[in-house]
Design a protein around this motif. Structure first.
Motif, PDB file in Angstrom:
ATOM      1  N   ASP A 176       0.808  -1.190   0.020  1.00 22.49           N
ATOM      2  CA  ASP A 176      -0.043   0.222  -0.153  1.00 22.49           C
ATOM      3  C   ASP A 176       0.938   1.444  -0.083  1.00 22.49           C
ATOM      4  N   PHE A 177       1.942   1.206   0.640  1.00 22.74           N
ATOM      5  CA  PHE A 177       2.870   2.235   0.718  1.00 22.74           C
ATOM      6  C   PHE A 177       3.631   2.662  -0.551  1.00 22.74           C
ATOM      7  N   LEU A 178       3.496   1.948  -1.568  1.00 19.86           N
ATOM      8  CA  LEU A 178       4.262   2.079  -3.044  1.00 19.86           C
ATOM      9  C   LEU A 178       3.253   3.008  -3.764  1.00 19.86           C
ATOM     10  N   ASN A 179       1.902   3.313  -3.360  1.00 25.41           N
ATOM     11  CA  ASN A 179       0.885   4.026  -3.910  1.00 25.41           C
ATOM     12  C   ASN A 179       0.786   5.366  -3.304  1.00 25.41           C
ATOM     13  N   LEU A 183       4.225   6.875  -2.310  1.00 24.63           N
ATOM     14  CA  LEU A 183       4.958   6.574  -3.401  1.00 24.63           C
ATOM     15  C   LEU A 183       6.630   6.201  -3.061  1.00 24.63           C
ATOM     16  N   TRP A 184       6.556   5.374  -1.925  1.00 24.81           N
ATOM     17  CA  TRP A 184       7.759   4.963  -1.340  1.00 24.81           C
ATOM     18  C   TRP A 184       8.202   3.791  -1.934  1.00 24.81           C
ATOM     19  N   SER A 185       9.542   3.372  -2.092  1.00 26.41           N
ATOM     20  CA  SER A 185       9.983   2.095  -2.721  1.00 26.41           C
ATOM     21  C   SER A 185       9.735   1.076  -1.168  1.00 26.41           C
ATOM     22  N   SER A 187      12.218  -0.834  -0.390  1.00 27.83           N
ATOM     23  CA  SER A 187      13.241  -0.710   0.477  1.00 27.83           C
ATOM     24  C   SER A 187      12.890   0.467   1.487  1.00 27.83           C
ATOM     25  N   LYS A 188      12.457   1.197   1.066  1.00 32.71           N
ATOM     26  CA  LYS A 188      12.223   2.667   2.024  1.00 32.71           C
ATOM     27  C   LYS A 188      11.279   1.999   3.202  1.00 32.71           C
ATOM     28  N   VAL A 189      10.103   1.390   2.696  1.00 30.83           N
ATOM     29  CA  VAL A 189       9.196   0.723   3.541  1.00 30.83           C
ATOM     30  C   VAL A 189      10.024  -0.143   4.557  1.00 30.83           C
ATOM     31  N   ALA A 190      10.739  -1.127   4.223  1.00 30.41           N
ATOM     32  CA  ALA A 190      11.466  -1.958   4.963  1.00 30.41           C
ATOM     33  C   ALA A 190      12.287  -1.055   5.955  1.00 30.41           C
ATOM     34  N   GLY A 191      12.811  -0.139   5.489  1.00 28.17           N
ATOM     35  CA  GLY A 191      13.804   0.728   6.245  1.00 28.17           C
ATOM     36  C   GLY A 191      13.009   1.452   7.405  1.00 28.17           C
TER      37      GLY A 191
END
Length: 243
Positions: A176-179, A183-185, A187-191
């Motif tokens: 969901d955070f990619l949208n 518009l996060w990657s 890798s950013k969500v994981a970070g």
């Protein structure tokens, strides 16, 4: 009101009173236009700041744009406006001047009614003050935009997970955070999740993986591990198998 009655009523007013009515009407018309712009932007998924009212020159002729913006913000603050909380039920949208045909019957020297701002939410941040119209934008989406504008991605991530777990209740898919609006990657969500794990203030933020290996986040403040896992499996797998 007939032309004769209108002229008689205007003649009965002192010139100073008429001048004040016209000045106030000009301000109210400008405020209504700025509010209409705010609602349109909310419908388009955008927050509004008072800086926009300065840059777009909504202020009446002869009025300082920054003073007008400050006055309009104070007007919203001082009048009944929407709470910064998830919407419960249908939200009413006040009518703007263009959608109120009864105002066409008023003369130039008749006082206009004040516009309603019962749909407007105010969000106070460190970098600015943000506004949106509640019928057009969800609480979670508005706060995602707010935290993004404030430059605090970790706060955005945590608030979304906690809000979804508390209000609906449901976990949040990492995808969901990619949208929009993030518009996060991946890798950013994981970070961000790793940062949350290393901060005791966010120890309630947990991750669960479905049978299809899709990651979901939830808050143990509002969902137990069993609930988080079951709901993640439902939203990530079973929901699509049982439309």
């Amino acid at each position: 009101m007939s032309d004769e009655t209108e002229m008689a009523a205007a003649a009965a007013r002192a010139p100073e009173e008429l001048a004040q009515i016209r000045i106030r009407n000009d301000w109210l018309i400008a405020a209504d236009q700025a509010l209409s712009d705010l609602r349109r932007r909310s419908r388009d998924g955008k927050l509004t700041t008072s800086d926009r009212w300065v840059k777009r020159a909504f202020a009446p002729a002869g009025t300082d744009a920054r003073v007008f913006a400050e006055e309009l913000l104070a007007f919203i603050e001082e009048h009944p406006h929407a709470e910064d909380a998830p919407a419960m039920g249908k939200q009413d949208l006040p009518l703007g001047y263009d959608d109120r045909p009864e105002l066409d019957e008023l003369g130039l020297d008749d006082p206009l009614p004040e516009p309603e701002v019962t749909d407007i939410v105010i969000l106070y941040g460190k970098s600015g003050t943000y506004l949106y119209s509640k019928p057009f934008m969800s609480h979670s989406f508005a706060h995602a935009l707010f935290n993004t504008a404030e430059g605090d991605d970790l706060a955005t991530f945590v608030e979304v997970v906690r809000t979804e777990s508390r209000v609906y209740p449901r976990p949040v898919a990492a995808s969901d955070f990619l949208n929009q609006p993030y518009l996060w990657s991946a890798s950013k969500v994981a970070g961000l999740f790793e940062r949350a794990m290393n901060d005791e203030a966010y120890e309630d933020i947990q991750i669960v993986t479905t049978s299809l290996n899709e990651s979901f986040f939830y808050s143990t403040r509002h969902l137990s591990p069993a609930q988080g896992a079951a709901l993640a499996e439902w939203y990530g797998v079973e929901k699509f198998r049982n439309p």
